[in-house]
Structure formats: structure tokens, C-alpha cells
Design a protein around this motif. Sequence first.
Motif, mmCIF file in Angstrom:
data_model
loop_
_atom_site.group_PDB
_atom_site.id
_atom_site.type_symbol
_atom_site.label_atom_id
_atom_site.label_comp_id
_atom_site.label_asym_id
_atom_site.label_seq_id
_atom_site.Cartn_x
_atom_site.Cartn_y
_atom_site.Cartn_z
ATOM 1 N N UNK A 275 0.810 -1.205 0.000
ATOM 2 C CA UNK A 275 0.000 0.000 0.000
ATOM 3 C C UNK A 275 0.838 1.247 0.000
ATOM 4 N N UNK A 276 0.152 2.379 -0.018
ATOM 5 C CA UNK A 276 0.823 3.665 0.058
ATOM 6 C C UNK A 276 -0.068 4.664 0.772
ATOM 7 N N UNK A 277 0.576 5.673 1.327
ATOM 8 C CA UNK A 277 -0.143 6.734 2.014
ATOM 9 C C UNK A 277 0.288 8.089 1.511
ATOM 10 N N UNK A 278 -0.629 9.033 1.509
ATOM 11 C CA UNK A 278 -0.362 10.412 1.106
ATOM 12 C C UNK A 278 -0.906 11.324 2.193
ATOM 13 N N UNK A 279 -0.138 12.343 2.560
ATOM 14 C CA UNK A 279 -0.516 13.267 3.613
ATOM 15 C C UNK A 279 -1.147 14.529 3.046
ATOM 16 N N UNK A 280 -1.990 15.189 3.863
ATOM 17 C CA UNK A 280 -2.661 16.395 3.368
ATOM 18 C C UNK A 280 -1.712 17.582 3.218
ATOM 19 N N UNK A 281 -0.453 17.451 3.655
ATOM 20 C CA UNK A 281 0.541 18.498 3.410
ATOM 21 C C UNK A 281 1.164 18.374 2.018
ATOM 22 N N UNK A 282 0.856 17.285 1.320
ATOM 23 C CA UNK A 282 1.380 17.088 -0.029
ATOM 24 C C UNK A 282 0.541 17.874 -1.036
ATOM 25 N N UNK A 283 1.222 18.446 -2.020
ATOM 26 C CA UNK A 283 0.510 19.191 -3.058
ATOM 27 C C UNK A 283 -0.432 18.294 -3.848
ATOM 28 N N UNK A 284 -0.171 16.983 -3.845
ATOM 29 C CA UNK A 284 -1.002 16.062 -4.609
ATOM 30 C C UNK A 284 -2.148 15.458 -3.829
ATOM 31 N N UNK A 285 -2.384 15.918 -2.603
ATOM 32 C CA UNK A 285 -3.361 15.255 -1.735
ATOM 33 C C UNK A 285 -4.757 15.214 -2.345
ATOM 34 N N UNK A 286 -5.229 16.326 -2.857
ATOM 35 C CA UNK A 286 -6.589 16.396 -3.410
ATOM 36 C C UNK A 286 -6.637 16.069 -4.902
ATOM 37 N N UNK A 287 -5.472 15.883 -5.514
ATOM 38 C CA UNK A 287 -5.434 15.758 -6.964
ATOM 39 C C UNK A 287 -5.033 14.375 -7.442
ATOM 40 N N UNK A 288 -4.765 13.483 -6.512
ATOM 41 C CA UNK A 288 -4.155 12.207 -6.875
ATOM 42 C C UNK A 288 -5.180 11.093 -6.975
ATOM 43 N N UNK A 289 -5.077 10.286 -8.034
ATOM 44 C CA UNK A 289 -5.823 9.034 -8.119
ATOM 45 C C UNK A 289 -4.958 7.978 -7.423
ATOM 46 N N UNK A 290 -5.317 7.638 -6.189
ATOM 47 C CA UNK A 290 -4.438 6.811 -5.371
ATOM 48 C C UNK A 290 -4.321 5.383 -5.889
ATOM 49 N N UNK A 291 -5.377 4.865 -6.458
ATOM 50 C CA UNK A 291 -5.313 3.509 -6.998
ATOM 51 C C UNK A 291 -4.362 3.448 -8.188
ATOM 52 N N UNK A 292 -4.429 4.445 -9.060
ATOM 53 C CA UNK A 292 -3.502 4.515 -10.188
ATOM 54 C C UNK A 292 -2.078 4.709 -9.704
ATOM 55 N N UNK A 293 -1.923 5.533 -8.676
ATOM 56 C CA UNK A 293 -0.599 5.783 -8.104
ATOM 57 C C UNK A 293 0.027 4.491 -7.592
ATOM 58 N N UNK A 294 -0.773 3.667 -6.918
ATOM 59 C CA UNK A 294 -0.263 2.401 -6.396
ATOM 60 C C UNK A 294 0.196 1.495 -7.544
ATOM 61 N N UNK A 295 -0.626 1.391 -8.576
ATOM 62 C CA UNK A 295 -0.276 0.540 -9.718
ATOM 63 C C UNK A 295 0.987 1.043 -10.419
ATOM 64 N N UNK A 296 1.097 2.364 -10.562
ATOM 65 C CA UNK A 296 2.269 2.954 -11.217
ATOM 66 C C UNK A 296 3.542 2.613 -10.462
ATOM 67 N N UNK A 297 3.494 2.735 -9.141
ATOM 68 C CA UNK A 297 4.666 2.400 -8.335
ATOM 69 C C UNK A 297 5.019 0.912 -8.458
ATOM 70 N N UNK A 298 4.017 0.063 -8.307
ATOM 71 C CA UNK A 298 4.284 -1.378 -8.308
ATOM 72 C C UNK A 298 4.757 -1.882 -9.660
ATOM 73 N N UNK A 299 4.326 -1.235 -10.738
ATOM 74 C CA UNK A 299 4.778 -1.648 -12.076
ATOM 75 C C UNK A 299 6.274 -1.454 -12.256
ATOM 76 N N UNK A 300 6.894 -0.675 -11.374
ATOM 77 C CA UNK A 300 8.333 -0.446 -11.468
ATOM 78 C C UNK A 300 9.120 -1.211 -10.413
ATOM 79 N N UNK A 301 8.448 -2.095 -9.666
ATOM 80 C CA UNK A 301 9.157 -3.002 -8.770
ATOM 81 C C UNK A 301 9.609 -4.230 -9.581
ATOM 82 N N UNK A 302 10.575 -4.994 -9.083
ATOM 83 C CA UNK A 302 11.070 -6.150 -9.842
ATOM 84 C C UNK A 302 9.962 -7.133 -10.236
ATOM 85 N N UNK A 303 9.999 -7.587 -11.449
ATOM 86 C CA UNK A 303 8.986 -8.498 -11.990
ATOM 87 C C UNK A 303 8.842 -9.749 -11.138
ATOM 88 N N UNK A 304 9.976 -10.252 -10.609
ATOM 89 C CA UNK A 304 9.939 -11.504 -9.861
ATOM 90 C C UNK A 304 9.196 -11.388 -8.523
#
Length: 462
Positions: A275-304
Motif C-alpha cells: 500500500x501507500x499513504x499520502x498526507x494532506x501536506x502534499x501538493x497532490x493530496x486532493x489531486x491524486x488518483x491513489x489507486x492509479x498511483x499504487x499501480x504505477x509504483x508497483x509496475x516499477x518493482x522487480x517483476x519476480x
Amino acid sequence: MTAIAGDLRGSSSASNPSEEPTEPTEATEPGQATLPEDSHYDADVIVVGAGPSGSAAAYWMATAGLDVLLLEKTSFPREKVCGDGLTPRGTRALVEMGIDVSEAAGWLHNKGLRVIGGGLRLELDWPQLASFPDYGLVRPRADLDHLLVRQAVKAGARLHEQTSVTAPVLSRQGRVVGVQAKAGPDGAVRSYRAPVVLACDGVSGRFALALGLQRNDRRPMGVAVRRYYTSPRTNDDYLESWLELWDGPPGADHAKLLPGYGWIFGMGDGSVNVGLGVLNSSAGFQKTNYRTLLTTWLDNTPEEWGLREENALCPTQGAGLPMGFNRTPHYRDGVLLVGDSSGSVNPFNGEGIPYAMESGKFAAEAVVQALARPQGPGRERALAGYPAAMAQEWGAYYRLGGAFVKLIGNPAVMRACTRHGLPHPKLMRFVLKLLANLSDPHDGDASDRIITALTRLTPPLR
């Protein structure tokens, strides 16, 4: 706080209570219910919500002999969005409630925290302290909550499942003297009376909102999403925290730093909680699609590692993280706000379960002392001991946490802290103690004394 002891069952029951509910009138607030005058209480105390805070409070109050009515809108076992990982602070809270946390009982133990960021990887063992055990735990929330509520029932609490509280019940003086709820599969409307109510209904805080207790948007708030995957990383001796999330290979020219932090916790059963967490002090707090963000991050982890769509075991789910006492006052007119309802999540690391359980214990201690006294000023003084205990225990620490949240909301600050902090293990061991709130104020080392001094010099939040 005073230790919980004694047998006070029925101490609040009265044949002629001084705070009688009123008949419905035109002046009744929306979302608030009233009862016809009645001559008895249904319990010594009503607990709204059977999550970790509600079950812990119910356990400690029932152990002291109070007649506790625990109302839960769903049925157990039931799922909750959570990272499923516990630091030694959570381990201690479970042990205090008599929960068997052995590996034979189905718990996965961990040695510490693995921190990844700035191209570095550092494994930090949990500190050796007198106040806390030296291991953390992993257990699915569906199991954890079920274990806790069973422990509360075993202690004597009366659990009513499928009972959704819809409104407070007020006396003529405006004091909460019960709740209205839809009970059972048919949703029959019922009212329950008690001289004290604990609002343990989670991040939504609907009970508090019905009383006009709004969340303070100037205090920290987070959002977290998580998903389970089958993965060969299921067995891990460390909780893993990613301080930098990238939308491409780290260091690549086109890669951008994403808001928030991530985690990968092995569950020991063939799966991982990611999982991932975003804080309300982040500029992306109200603008982020969190589900897409999670997938984007995980797609760059090792395939194995297997953290891809075809290995997902459930949809991505999210929840709010109410931090740093972002809803107060914690006591007013017969109602105590406990756990997430009170904004008790640690703003330094987003951990909520141990603080929910500890706030449940603080609330229980105050209620036990209050109901040993007659209705009146003495009882109110005892109940006011609950917000005082919360402020004393975490008020200064949470104020520091609020400042920390504002700092790391700036990606440049977060990157600088990661790149310059991680190469120094001694510094990071101090940071681990601070962020996880694991220190011995009286018997610790120099780092414990520094943390103690910082909190003593900081005015507490209330």
C-alpha cells in the motif's frame, strides 16, 4: 492514569436518573434522537463501534465490572482497510489485553523496519526497551478485530452485531444519555440508554458529527490505499517502508517522484499487503488518483516479486488516516471520542491500531472512575480526566508530528532527508524510535532522553 480495578457493575443504574431524555420537540437537532422518559438504563456504558478502540475500551471496562453494551454495525469477521503490520507498541497493547501473540497462534513476528530510499536500503531492528517488546507483528485486520472483540465479550461485554447507530439521544439539558440504532437484519429502530457513551466509530466520526464536533482541517490527515498480492516475498522478518515512490526506474531521466510513501508487508501465507499513504501536506493530496498511483509504483518493482495485476487477490481499497488529534474535544456532555474518531493516528508514521487500543484503555479508566461517583461534578471531573490523559500522553508528541508532516509534504525536503539520513545508521535508529514512538523516558539511552526532552519542551495539543 489510575489502574483499572474493582467491581462497579450496575453502579450507574438508577430507578430515577437525574438526566431524563426529552420527548421529541421542534427544537430537536437534525441527526439527533430523543426518547420518552424512562426509568432505567440499558447498560452502564454504550460503546459505538467494535474496532480496536471500541473492543479495547469494552474489554477494560468489562474487566472492571461495568455492564458494557458494544454496538457494531457489521458482523464478525469483517474486513478493514489496513497495512496489517504492528510495531512493538501494538504488540504491547495486545499482550496487555491477554491476547496470545505467539507464532503458534497465527501471528507473524518481525524484527524491525527495512527502509528504502535514495538508492539505499537499511534494516533497523526494533529497539531493546523496558517499556516495549522487541518484536512487531503481522495479522490480517479481519482476524485481529475478531480476536479483540472476542476478548471483550469473554471479559463480559455484551456485543450486538448488525446494529447501526444512527443518532445520539439527548436529555433536556443537552447531555447524551443513549443512542438510537437500526438493529438486526430488518433494521428495526431501537433506542439504548446509558449515562456514558464512547464514540469508537472510526474515521467517519458520524456520531461526533451528529453532535457538531467537526474535524480540524489544519491538523494532519492522510489517505492510504492497499491491495493484497500473491508474492514470493510473503515471508519477511522486516516490515518494509519505501520513502520514495517513482513513476519509472529510479534515477532515470524521465522518472518523477510521486507523493507519499509505500509499504510491503509479508503476510506469511503466500501473500503480501502492499500500500501507500499520502498526507494532506502534499501538493497532490486532493489531486491524486491513489489507486492509479499504487499501480504505477508497483509496475516499477522487480517483476519476480509478482506485484502485478494478474497476481492481485482483491480490488485496491482505501481509507482515511485521521491524525494528530484532528477532532476535539475528546470529551463533552457524556460522550468520549476514542481511536480514529478522536484523530488518534500517529502523524509521524500513520500507525493507528496501538493508539486506538491505548485511547480505549484511557477512556475505560476514566469511565470506571466516573461511574464509581454519583452523578454530578465529581463524575464530570473523572470523565474530564480522559482528554487530560490523551494530552499528557501524546499531545506534545503529536504537535511535533504535525510539524513533521508539513516538512515532508515538500518532496525536496523528503528527498534531502532520505539521501542524507539513510547513510547514517545511528541517526536512523534515533529516527526509528521517534517515528514509531518507542522510547523509555526513564531507563533509556541518550536518544530516549533527547526524545523525552523534545516532548517536554513542546506545548501539548488538546
